[in-house]
Design a protein around this motif. Structure first.
Motif, PDB file in Angstrom:
ATOM      1  N   LYS A 139       1.227   4.885  19.426  1.00 15.78           N
ATOM      2  CA  LYS A 139       2.369   5.565  18.799  1.00 15.78           C
ATOM      3  C   LYS A 139       2.974   4.712  17.693  1.00 15.78           C
ATOM      4  CE  LYS A 139       3.571   8.237  22.889  1.00 15.78           C
ATOM      5  NZ  LYS A 139       4.520   8.397  24.000  1.00 15.78           N
ATOM      6  N   GLU A 140       3.079   3.423  17.942  1.00 22.21           N
ATOM      7  CA  GLU A 140       3.658   2.519  16.943  1.00 22.21           C
ATOM      8  C   GLU A 140       2.750   2.412  15.713  1.00 22.21           C
ATOM      9  OE1 GLU A 140       5.395  -2.022  16.696  1.00 22.21           O
ATOM     10  OE2 GLU A 140       5.255  -1.040  18.659  1.00 22.21           O
ATOM     11  N   ILE A 141       1.448   2.306  15.938  1.00 19.33           N
ATOM     12  CA  ILE A 141       0.490   2.253  14.827  1.00 19.33           C
ATOM     13  C   ILE A 141       0.552   3.540  14.018  1.00 19.33           C
ATOM     14  CG2 ILE A 141      -1.975   2.196  14.243  1.00 19.33           C
ATOM     15  CD1 ILE A 141      -2.298   0.381  16.783  1.00 19.33           C
ATOM     16  N   PHE A 142       0.621   4.665  14.708  1.00 24.30           N
ATOM     17  CA  PHE A 142       0.704   5.975  14.041  1.00 24.30           C
ATOM     18  C   PHE A 142       1.942   6.035  13.147  1.00 24.30           C
ATOM     19  CE2 PHE A 142       1.732  10.588  14.109  1.00 24.30           C
ATOM     20  CZ  PHE A 142       0.596  11.044  13.464  1.00 24.30           C
ATOM     21  N   ALA A 143       3.078   5.569  13.651  1.00 20.16           N
ATOM     22  CA  ALA A 143       4.309   5.560  12.860  1.00 20.16           C
ATOM     23  C   ALA A 143       4.169   4.651  11.637  1.00 20.16           C
ATOM     24  CB  ALA A 143       5.484   5.113  13.726  1.00 20.16           C
ATOM     25  N   LEU A 144       3.526   3.500  11.807  1.00 19.55           N
ATOM     26  CA  LEU A 144       3.319   2.582  10.681  1.00 19.55           C
ATOM     27  C   LEU A 144       2.409   3.199   9.616  1.00 19.55           C
ATOM     28  CD1 LEU A 144       2.849  -0.767  12.648  1.00 19.55           C
ATOM     29  CD2 LEU A 144       4.801  -0.142  11.186  1.00 19.55           C
ATOM     30  N   ILE A 145       1.403   3.933  10.053  1.00 17.41           N
ATOM     31  CA  ILE A 145       0.500   4.600   9.108  1.00 17.41           C
ATOM     32  C   ILE A 145       1.260   5.658   8.325  1.00 17.41           C
ATOM     33  CG2 ILE A 145      -1.484   6.179   8.943  1.00 17.41           C
ATOM     34  CD1 ILE A 145      -2.683   4.548  11.337  1.00 17.41           C
ATOM     35  N   GLN A 146       2.085   6.450   9.013  1.00 20.01           N
ATOM     36  CA  GLN A 146       2.869   7.469   8.325  1.00 20.01           C
ATOM     37  C   GLN A 146       3.806   6.827   7.300  1.00 20.01           C
ATOM     38  OE1 GLN A 146       4.331   9.406  11.999  1.00 20.01           O
ATOM     39  NE2 GLN A 146       3.593  11.318  11.072  1.00 20.01           N
ATOM     40  N   GLU A 147       4.427   5.727   7.678  1.00 19.74           N
ATOM     41  CA  GLU A 147       5.331   5.015   6.778  1.00 19.74           C
ATOM     42  C   GLU A 147       4.580   4.504   5.540  1.00 19.74           C
ATOM     43  OE1 GLU A 147       7.620   0.818   7.144  1.00 19.74           O
ATOM     44  OE2 GLU A 147       8.042   2.257   8.761  1.00 19.74           O
ATOM     45  N   LYS A 148       3.400   3.949   5.770  1.00 21.01           N
ATOM     46  CA  LYS A 148       2.610   3.422   4.652  1.00 21.01           C
ATOM     47  C   LYS A 148       2.182   4.545   3.706  1.00 21.01           C
ATOM     48  CE  LYS A 148      -0.921   0.089   3.589  1.00 21.01           C
ATOM     49  NZ  LYS A 148      -1.733  -0.999   4.077  1.00 21.01           N
ATOM     50  N   LEU A 149       1.803   5.694   4.254  1.00 27.21           N
ATOM     51  CA  LEU A 149       1.419   6.824   3.411  1.00 27.21           C
ATOM     52  C   LEU A 149       2.602   7.328   2.589  1.00 27.21           C
ATOM     53  CD1 LEU A 149      -0.936   8.809   5.802  1.00 27.21           C
ATOM     54  CD2 LEU A 149      -1.582   7.635   3.690  1.00 27.21           C
ATOM     55  N   GLY A 208      -6.869  12.054  16.009  1.00 26.81           N
ATOM     56  CA  GLY A 208      -5.802  11.490  16.817  1.00 26.81           C
ATOM     57  C   GLY A 208      -6.255  10.377  17.739  1.00 26.81           C
ATOM     58  N   SER A 209      -7.548  10.095  17.766  1.00 24.39           N
ATOM     59  CA  SER A 209      -8.079   9.030  18.625  1.00 24.39           C
ATOM     60  C   SER A 209      -7.929   7.667  17.960  1.00 24.39           C
ATOM     61  CB  SER A 209      -9.570   9.251  18.915  1.00 24.39           C
ATOM     62  OG  SER A 209      -9.785  10.426  19.632  1.00 24.39           O
ATOM     63  N   LEU A 220      -7.917  10.205  11.730  1.00 30.54           N
ATOM     64  CA  LEU A 220      -6.802  11.021  11.256  1.00 30.54           C
ATOM     65  C   LEU A 220      -7.228  11.874  10.065  1.00 30.54           C
ATOM     66  CD1 LEU A 220      -4.028   8.268  11.369  1.00 30.54           C
ATOM     67  CD2 LEU A 220      -4.308  10.167  12.968  1.00 30.54           C
ATOM     68  N   PRO A 221      -6.392  12.850   9.679  1.00 32.16           N
ATOM     69  CA  PRO A 221      -6.694  13.639   8.480  1.00 32.16           C
ATOM     70  C   PRO A 221      -6.628  12.811   7.191  1.00 32.16           C
ATOM     71  CG  PRO A 221      -5.075  14.767   9.846  1.00 32.16           C
ATOM     72  CD  PRO A 221      -5.263  13.394  10.420  1.00 32.16           C
ATOM     73  N   ALA A 222      -5.972  11.665   7.245  1.00 39.72           N
ATOM     74  CA  ALA A 222      -5.838  10.792   6.079  1.00 39.72           C
ATOM     75  C   ALA A 222      -6.627   9.509   6.336  1.00 39.72           C
ATOM     76  CB  ALA A 222      -4.376  10.454   5.819  1.00 39.72           C
ATOM     77  N   GLY A 223      -7.694   9.297   5.596  1.00 38.41           N
ATOM     78  CA  GLY A 223      -8.491   8.089   5.755  1.00 38.41           C
ATOM     79  C   GLY A 223      -8.144   7.058   4.702  1.00 38.41           C
ATOM     80  N   GLY A 224      -8.666   5.868   4.892  1.00 39.35           N
ATOM     81  CA  GLY A 224      -8.539   4.827   3.880  1.00 39.35           C
ATOM     82  C   GLY A 224      -7.317   3.942   3.983  1.00 39.35           C
ATOM     83  N   VAL A 225      -6.513   4.105   5.020  1.00 38.53           N
ATOM     84  CA  VAL A 225      -5.341   3.255   5.199  1.00 38.53           C
ATOM     85  C   VAL A 225      -5.736   2.095   6.103  1.00 38.53           C
ATOM     86  CG1 VAL A 225      -2.988   3.112   6.113  1.00 38.53           C
ATOM     87  CG2 VAL A 225      -3.748   5.192   4.951  1.00 38.53           C
ATOM     88  N   GLU A 226      -5.364   0.900   5.689  1.00 39.70           N
ATOM     89  CA  GLU A 226      -5.600  -0.288   6.513  1.00 39.70           C
ATOM     90  C   GLU A 226      -4.279  -0.978   6.775  1.00 39.70           C
ATOM     91  OE1 GLU A 226      -8.449  -2.986   4.838  1.00 39.70           O
ATOM     92  OE2 GLU A 226     -10.056  -1.518   4.907  1.00 39.70           O
TER      93      GLU A 226
END
Length: 155
Positions: A7-17, A88-89, A106-112
């Protein structure tokens, strides 16, 4: 990793996007301004500065729209218990019997990003790796582009 980490990683990815979107929108605005700026006015028939800036603004606007759609798709994604690898995995794999790698499908790739000293990379199901992982479970192994992968964990 734990479901809370996921959940925390998911939130960080959303923030970065969202940060990436802000930068892209600003760049598109600046390119649009440059395309209509008095300095971009063609001095002769071979001067294409204004036209090039216009193309750049258009391309960046399209990219921003696509990124905005990906952010929207992520906002609708529910991170429940997953039986097999799908969107979502959060997947941990062993690469070539040596290194662990972590992928968030996720539907959005390429985020590290780095999370607790672990590199997390987003991939889509359309990517070759995503296609090989889709529907699989812990213990699945396969080869892709000369590398051997074994699924160690699925969250």
């Amino acid at each position: 990793m734990t479901p809370d980490d996921k959940k925390e990683i998911f939130a960080l990815i959303q923030e970065k996007l969202k940060e990436n979107l802000e930068v892209l929108v600003q760049s598109a605005f600046e390119a649009k301004e440059a395309s209509t700026n008095e300095e971009s006015k063609a001095e002769n028939k071979y001067d294409t500065r204004g036209l090039e800036a216009g193309y750049l603004a258009s391309g960046q606007s399209k990219r921003a729209g696509k990124l905005q759609e990906q952010i929207y798709q992520l906002s609708k994604l529910e991170l429940g218990k997953i039986e097999s690898i799908s969107v979502g995995s959060l997947v941990t794999v062993l690469v070539n019997d040596q290194n662990k790698a972590h992928f968030f499908i996720l539907p959005a790739g390429g985020v590290e990003l780095i999370y607790k000293e672990k590199k997390i990379q987003t991939i889509t199901l359309e990517s070759p790796l995503g296609q090989n992982l889709y529907g699989q479970n812990v213990g699945w192994d396969f080869e892709l582009k000369g590398r051997e992968y074994e699924v160690l964990e699925v969250l």
